[in-house]
Design a protein around this motif. Sequence first.
Motif, PDB file in Angstrom:
ATOM      1  N   ALA A   7       0.825  -1.212   0.000  1.00  0.00           N
ATOM      2  CA  ALA A   7       0.000   0.000   0.000  1.00  0.00           C
ATOM      3  C   ALA A   7       0.859   1.262   0.000  1.00  0.00           C
ATOM      4  CB  ALA A   7      -0.953  -0.014   1.188  1.00  0.00           C
ATOM      5  N   GLY A   8       1.976   1.231  -0.770  1.00  0.00           N
ATOM      6  CA  GLY A   8       2.761   2.443  -1.023  1.00  0.00           C
ATOM      7  C   GLY A   8       2.077   3.234  -2.131  1.00  0.00           C
ATOM      8  N   THR A  12      -1.373   1.849  -3.940  1.00  0.00           N
ATOM      9  CA  THR A  12      -2.563   2.627  -3.605  1.00  0.00           C
ATOM     10  C   THR A  12      -3.195   3.217  -4.863  1.00  0.00           C
ATOM     11  OG1 THR A  12      -1.603   3.150  -1.473  1.00  0.00           O
ATOM     12  CG2 THR A  12      -3.385   4.563  -2.206  1.00  0.00           C
ATOM     13  N   GLY A  29      -1.351  -4.235   2.820  1.00  0.00           N
ATOM     14  CA  GLY A  29      -0.072  -3.588   3.081  1.00  0.00           C
ATOM     15  C   GLY A  29       0.429  -3.926   4.475  1.00  0.00           C
ATOM     16  N   GLN A  34      -3.631   3.976   7.531  1.00  0.00           N
ATOM     17  CA  GLN A  34      -4.001   4.384   6.176  1.00  0.00           C
ATOM     18  C   GLN A  34      -2.754   4.570   5.304  1.00  0.00           C
ATOM     19  OE1 GLN A  34      -7.363   3.801   5.860  1.00  0.00           O
ATOM     20  NE2 GLN A  34      -7.440   5.709   4.718  1.00  0.00           N
ATOM     21  N   PRO A  35      -2.875   4.404   3.989  1.00  0.00           N
ATOM     22  CA  PRO A  35      -1.744   4.751   3.114  1.00  0.00           C
ATOM     23  C   PRO A  35      -1.379   6.235   3.294  1.00  0.00           C
ATOM     24  CG  PRO A  35      -3.457   3.601   1.880  1.00  0.00           C
ATOM     25  CD  PRO A  35      -4.031   3.908   3.230  1.00  0.00           C
ATOM     26  N   TYR A  36      -0.122   6.563   3.056  1.00  0.00           N
ATOM     27  CA  TYR A  36       0.323   7.957   3.230  1.00  0.00           C
ATOM     28  C   TYR A  36       1.291   8.335   2.116  1.00  0.00           C
ATOM     29  CZ  TYR A  36       4.399   5.574   5.160  1.00  0.00           C
ATOM     30  OH  TYR A  36       5.495   4.752   5.316  1.00  0.00           O
ATOM     31  N   HIS A  64      -9.370  -2.511   2.189  1.00  0.00           N
ATOM     32  CA  HIS A  64      -7.990  -2.282   2.623  1.00  0.00           C
ATOM     33  C   HIS A  64      -7.673  -3.147   3.829  1.00  0.00           C
ATOM     34  CE1 HIS A  64      -4.820   0.640   4.444  1.00  0.00           C
ATOM     35  NE2 HIS A  64      -4.240  -0.287   3.707  1.00  0.00           N
ATOM     36  N   PRO A  66      -4.703  -3.206   6.248  1.00  0.00           N
ATOM     37  CA  PRO A  66      -3.398  -2.690   6.684  1.00  0.00           C
ATOM     38  C   PRO A  66      -2.750  -3.597   7.730  1.00  0.00           C
ATOM     39  CG  PRO A  66      -5.180  -1.464   7.736  1.00  0.00           C
ATOM     40  CD  PRO A  66      -5.828  -2.498   6.861  1.00  0.00           C
TER      41      PRO A  66
END
Length: 392
Positions: A7-8, A12, A29, A34-36, A64, A66
């Motif tokens: 989830a990079g 994403t 991920g 959350q993805p960032y 998602h 995570p």
Amino acid sequence: MNIVIGAGPAGTRCATRIAEAGHPVTLIGDEPGQPYDRVALSRYLAREVSQQDLISDLPATVTHRPGRAVTAIHRDTRTITLDDGATLAYTRLILATGSTPIRLPMPGATLQGVLAYRTMADVDAMIAAARPDAPAVVIGGGLLGLEAAAGLAARGMRVTVLHAVDRLMERQLDHTAAARLARHLAAKGITLITDARSVAIEGDTNAQAVRLADGQILPADLVVMAVGIRPRIDLAREAGLATARGIQVDAAMRTSDPAILAIGECAEHDGACVGLVAPAFVQADVAARTACGHPACYTPSADSAALKVAGAPVWSAGEVEQTDTQPLILDDPDGAYRRLLLRDDRLVGALLYGATEDAAWYMRLIRDAAPLGALRATLPFGPAYTHAEAAE
Ligand SMILES: Cc1cc2nc3c(=O)[nH]c(=O)nc-3n(C[C@H](O)[C@H](O)[C@H](O)COP(=O)(O)OP(=O)(O)OC[C@H]3O[C@@H](n4cnc5c(N)ncnc54)[C@H](O)[C@@H]3O)c2cc1C
């Protein structure tokens, strides 16, 4: 079901595009939360933005998961195993596992206070360890190392950058631009040691100093290693996919198994792995189309790198080495420095220091690769620079 692993930025983006096209997709991920925006981590370290500003929204239709690592791919059954033992079936699998930072295998490299610079967790650890006036050493004077140094200096640390070669950011800068950047960093209180070979990190449980091959000992409560990255290809290799430096893909981002695609820093297309977010996004869009059954083709284009270290704007794109190219140079000792590399009357590389407003204009010329003709005579003066000079 489409499943995206990682989830990079690339994963994403790809999951988002698949969901937007109305197809089901799960994004898995191993980082928590959350993805960032990884690219903005330096701004977070330097206190320019908050952690919350970095968080990316996902469409509600993306499932998602995570904090979960994928531990195996079973191509015969088209399933994957997660680290909690769960098994998920896929019709298309997209690998977006990115890179891991390289850790120099020197004595003391695993002491507390020795960090990499890749994830939100790394930055949170740096922030927790940063003390005003305490010494920090950054190993690596490339783009990432300098961003880490600037961020730690902004938090009041006394920072020394150790760089193994004779100039900063040698992949992007020539000697003149690197020397200007070094002077700029010195004015900001960042010490630079070039041709520095670090051989050990000293300390009992916590890092206390870095020892160099010439015997120098540099006190360091915090050591950041920013010496390069390695594509994460272990999952793919263990699943028997074709790999070299990265996971080998064709122009539709398909690996040697057409049910599995790879994108971003873990993928290798035509012998090259990307190291920047813009081409990773292009690959993500191509993979999303492929996964949704539409034709798509990835065409690599010249890389560019923009950097603002403690207020010094630097931009470079395309080729850096001068061999078989002709340089055009603009050198204003108090202001801008520009070096443009030409081959066969075409612009193949550009380096701008101090005034980077013309970056997009030079990028277009590199990408178009058209003969310069009459433009050549005034090439170092791009439209924004010419305008600014005329206004003075
Ligand atoms: C501090 C910093 C600043 C940067 N600045 C810039 C910049 O200014 N401009 C620019 O273009 N680029 C910049 N970059 C580089 C850019 O961030 C990368 O090119 C980009 O993140 C690559 O995206 P990716 O999705 O391919 O890989 P990654 O961002 O590495 O994402 C991969 C993700 O997959 C996860 N993963 C790996 N294996 C598994 C598994 N088995 N199961 C589950 N999850 C897994 C990883 O933990 C990670 O979260 C910067 C990088 C850093 C660290």
